[in-house]
Scaffold this motif. Sequence first.
Motif, PDB file in Angstrom:
ATOM      1  N   THR A  27      -4.937  -2.000  -7.376  1.00  0.00           N
ATOM      2  CA  THR A  27      -3.578  -1.719  -6.922  1.00  0.00           C
ATOM      3  C   THR A  27      -2.787  -3.015  -6.925  1.00  0.00           C
ATOM      4  O   THR A  27      -3.182  -3.998  -6.297  1.00  0.00           O
ATOM      5  N   SER A  75      -9.419  -2.911   6.090  1.00  0.00           N
ATOM      6  CA  SER A  75      -8.985  -1.795   5.237  1.00  0.00           C
ATOM      7  C   SER A  75      -7.921  -2.277   4.253  1.00  0.00           C
ATOM      8  O   SER A  75      -6.787  -1.807   4.259  1.00  0.00           O
ATOM      9  N   VAL A  77      -6.085  -2.348   1.005  1.00  0.00           N
ATOM     10  CA  VAL A  77      -5.879  -1.385  -0.091  1.00  0.00           C
ATOM     11  C   VAL A  77      -5.142  -2.008  -1.270  1.00  0.00           C
ATOM     12  O   VAL A  77      -4.932  -1.355  -2.279  1.00  0.00           O
ATOM     13  N   TRP A  78      -4.724  -3.252  -1.139  1.00  0.00           N
ATOM     14  CA  TRP A  78      -4.066  -3.973  -2.224  1.00  0.00           C
ATOM     15  C   TRP A  78      -5.041  -4.938  -2.872  1.00  0.00           C
ATOM     16  O   TRP A  78      -5.926  -5.490  -2.206  1.00  0.00           O
ATOM     17  N   SER A 264      -9.988  -7.955  -0.750  1.00  0.00           N
ATOM     18  CA  SER A 264      -9.712  -7.010  -1.836  1.00  0.00           C
ATOM     19  C   SER A 264     -11.017  -6.401  -2.329  1.00  0.00           C
ATOM     20  O   SER A 264     -12.017  -7.099  -2.520  1.00  0.00           O
TER      21      SER A 264
END
Length: 346
Positions: A27, A75, A77-78, A264
């Motif tokens: 992402t 957590s 998410v990037w 990440s």
Amino acid sequence: MNNAAKYVYIAFAAGFCSTSYAAESLTVTSWGGALQKHQSSAFMEPFAKASGIKVSQDEWSGELAKLRAMTESGSVVWDVIDVDPQSAEQACGQGLLEKLDYSKIVKPSSLVQGAVLECAVGVSSYATILAYNPAKLKNVPNTITDIFDTEKFPGKRTFHKSPVDTLEVALMADGVPPEKVYEVLETPEGVDRAFKKLDTIKKDIVWWEAGAQPPQLLKSGEAVIGLAWNGRVGDANKNEKAGLGIVWNGQIQGFDMWSIPKGSKNQDAAYKFIQYTLNTSNNAELSKYVDYGPTVTDALKNVSPEKLKDLPTAPENMKSFLVQNAEFWGLNGPELSARFSTWVSK
């Protein structure tokens, strides 16, 4: 194969497939709007096609609190984020970003000055320049410090509501050579000097907070001259027939930089993506869509002469320039921002 062995095999295969999928996706998070659309056309979509790696996208506005919440909760998410230099330095110091392994990306020596940081690497260069409305001025400005000359260039002038670039231009207008600006700004006397210079035109300043504002202020005549980001002015001239002038002399170069958030889940894919965008053959692709220059020196040869004249890193536009000092702003940004906000509100 007995039942127990079958279950072990199935579990192993499921785990392998899950890991493979994670390694083959990432992402990328940027600033949204036209810039991210152009980045997608220049980098994200071609990379996904060439590599087979699935690229998802997200947007943010540079808020480190959101990044901190991700890293502290585990957590994340990037996988790759677009950051400005000063935010990269602050986030790096707070342990929110991975320290980059340049052996997986590019030789630092192949990049322009200022594009190499411990936790971020510049992918494109933009500039804070002097823009003006020629229909509202009798004289033509020739340096960024002309914004302080209210006699020769009377009228309202527009500045970014931020100490970044504003204090640098103030010191240059007060006679400090570009190469000495940060040396002076590191001292209390230098900071006082910058604010004292700003005091001389404070009543004539119209502040802007979003990059699209200065071209509109200049077009409407609310301001006749101002500091702006070159890409925004170039876009207004091309797409809105704004007819605004640009002065490159004294430009302050900044960067869009890639960083990898701490934690990440797809770092291998993240490195592959960053390396792709900094390949000499690919780095200038963004310049086809917006007036941002490549950061890989050799990538300039892939820019057409017509386009090159509009870029911050074109040799003819770099006869007098200053590169934003990311380390300085990473260290002093919070304190100077607080003082600047107080000064603006008085």
